[in-house]
Design a protein around this motif. Structure first.
Motif, PDB file in Angstrom:
ATOM      1  N   VAL A  48      18.424  -5.690  44.331  1.00 10.22           N
ATOM      2  CA  VAL A  48      18.328  -4.868  43.017  1.00 10.22           C
ATOM      3  C   VAL A  48      17.069  -5.466  42.672  1.00 10.22           C
ATOM      4  N   THR A  49      16.857  -6.739  42.311  1.00 10.68           N
ATOM      5  CA  THR A  49      15.580  -7.097  41.949  1.00 10.68           C
ATOM      6  C   THR A  49      15.334  -8.801  42.222  1.00 10.68           C
ATOM      7  N   HIS A  50      14.313  -9.194  41.899  1.00  8.63           N
ATOM      8  CA  HIS A  50      13.896 -10.405  42.189  1.00  8.63           C
ATOM      9  C   HIS A  50      12.803 -10.877  40.995  1.00  8.63           C
ATOM     10  N   ILE A  51      13.072 -12.291  40.681  1.00  6.48           N
ATOM     11  CA  ILE A  51      12.020 -12.869  40.027  1.00  6.48           C
ATOM     12  C   ILE A  51      11.507 -14.145  40.683  1.00  6.48           C
ATOM     13  N   ASN A  52      10.204 -14.470  40.562  1.00  3.95           N
ATOM     14  CA  ASN A  52       9.850 -15.694  41.342  1.00  3.95           C
ATOM     15  C   ASN A  52      10.074 -16.750  40.262  1.00  3.95           C
ATOM     16  N   TRP A  53       9.786 -17.943  40.830  1.00  2.39           N
ATOM     17  CA  TRP A  53      10.300 -19.229  39.968  1.00  2.39           C
ATOM     18  C   TRP A  53       9.641 -19.452  38.863  1.00  2.39           C
ATOM     19  N   ARG A  54       8.446 -18.956  38.709  1.00  9.44           N
ATOM     20  CA  ARG A  54       7.576 -18.919  37.417  1.00  9.44           C
ATOM     21  C   ARG A  54       8.120 -18.109  36.251  1.00  9.44           C
ATOM     22  N   GLY A  55       8.570 -16.894  36.923  1.00  5.49           N
ATOM     23  CA  GLY A  55       9.133 -15.859  36.005  1.00  5.49           C
ATOM     24  C   GLY A  55       8.214 -14.758  35.989  1.00  5.49           C
ATOM     25  N   ALA A  56       6.914 -15.035  36.548  1.00  2.23           N
ATOM     26  CA  ALA A  56       5.817 -14.045  36.282  1.00  2.23           C
ATOM     27  C   ALA A  56       5.791 -12.747  37.128  1.00  2.23           C
ATOM     28  N   VAL A  57       6.599 -12.944  38.355  1.00  4.73           N
ATOM     29  CA  VAL A  57       6.564 -11.815  39.246  1.00  4.73           C
ATOM     30  C   VAL A  57       7.776 -11.406  39.342  1.00  4.73           C
ATOM     31  N   ARG A  58       7.928 -10.075  39.400  1.00  2.00           N
ATOM     32  CA  ARG A  58       9.218  -9.356  39.417  1.00  2.00           C
ATOM     33  C   ARG A  58       9.082  -8.100  40.565  1.00  2.00           C
ATOM     34  N   TYR A  59      10.265  -7.988  41.280  1.00  2.00           N
ATOM     35  CA  TYR A  59      10.280  -6.932  41.966  1.00  2.00           C
ATOM     36  C   TYR A  59      11.456  -6.114  41.756  1.00  2.00           C
ATOM     37  N   TYR A  60      11.530  -4.823  41.973  1.00  2.00           N
ATOM     38  CA  TYR A  60      12.669  -3.885  41.570  1.00  2.00           C
ATOM     39  C   TYR A  60      12.730  -2.920  42.758  1.00  2.00           C
TER      40      TYR A  60
END
Length: 129
Positions: A48-60
Motif C-alpha cells: 500500500v505505502t512505505h515511509i523511510n526511516w527519516r520520514g522524508a521519503v514516501r511511496y504509494y
C-alpha cells in the motif's frame, strides 16, 4: 524484541475516512523504514505505502495515491495511515511492517513484503457501498 500493533480499523461507508495506527513496542521505531500492506480474502498481500526511516521519503501504490497518506510520529513511536475517500475495494486486513534488518538498504524493494521482517497482527478495514 520489537512488536508492532495496529489499530484503527473498522466499518466505514464508501467515501469515508479512517486513520490506522501502528505502534512499536520494545524498541524505537525511528530508525526503521515502515510499510503498510493489505490482504483481501483469496488474494495475495499487497503493498500500500512505505515511509523511510527519516520520514522524508514516501511511496504509494497506484490504488492509494491521492487518497492515502503515511506519516510517522517518532515521539509516539507510531506510524499512521490516513485513508480518505475509501472505496469498497479497499476492504482488507491492513498490516504494518518494519525493516529492522536493513533489507531495503541492501537492495530489497520497498514494495515487497520480503523486505520487511517485523509484522503486526493486522487490523480489519471494511468499506460498505
Amino acid at each position: 524484541q520489537v512488536q508492532l500493533v495496529e489499530s484503527g480499523g473498522g466499518l466505514v461507508q464508501a467515501g469515508g475516512s479512517l486513520r490506522l495506527s501502528c505502534v512499536a513496542s520494545g524498541r524505537t521505531f525511528s530508525s526503521y523504514p515502515v510499510g503498510w500492506f493489505r490482504q483481501s480474502p483469496g488474494k495475495e498481500r499487497e503493498f500500500v505505502t512505505h515511509i523511510n526511516w527519516r520520514g522524508a521519503v514516501r511511496y504509494y501504490a497506484q490504488s492509494a495515491r491521492g487518497r492515502f497518506s503515511i506519516f510517522k510520529d517518532n515521539a509516539k513511536n507510531t506510524v499512521y495511515l490516513q485513508m480518505n475517500s475509501l472505496k469498497p475495494e479497499d476492504t482488507a486486513v491492513y498490516y504494518c511492517a518494519a525493516d529492522s534488518s536493513s533489507l531495503i538498504r541492501r537492495g530489497g524493494s520497498y514494495s515487497s513484503k520480503r523486505s520487511y521482517d517485523l509484522w503486526g497482527q493486522g487490523t480489519q478495514v471494511t468499506v460498505s457501498s
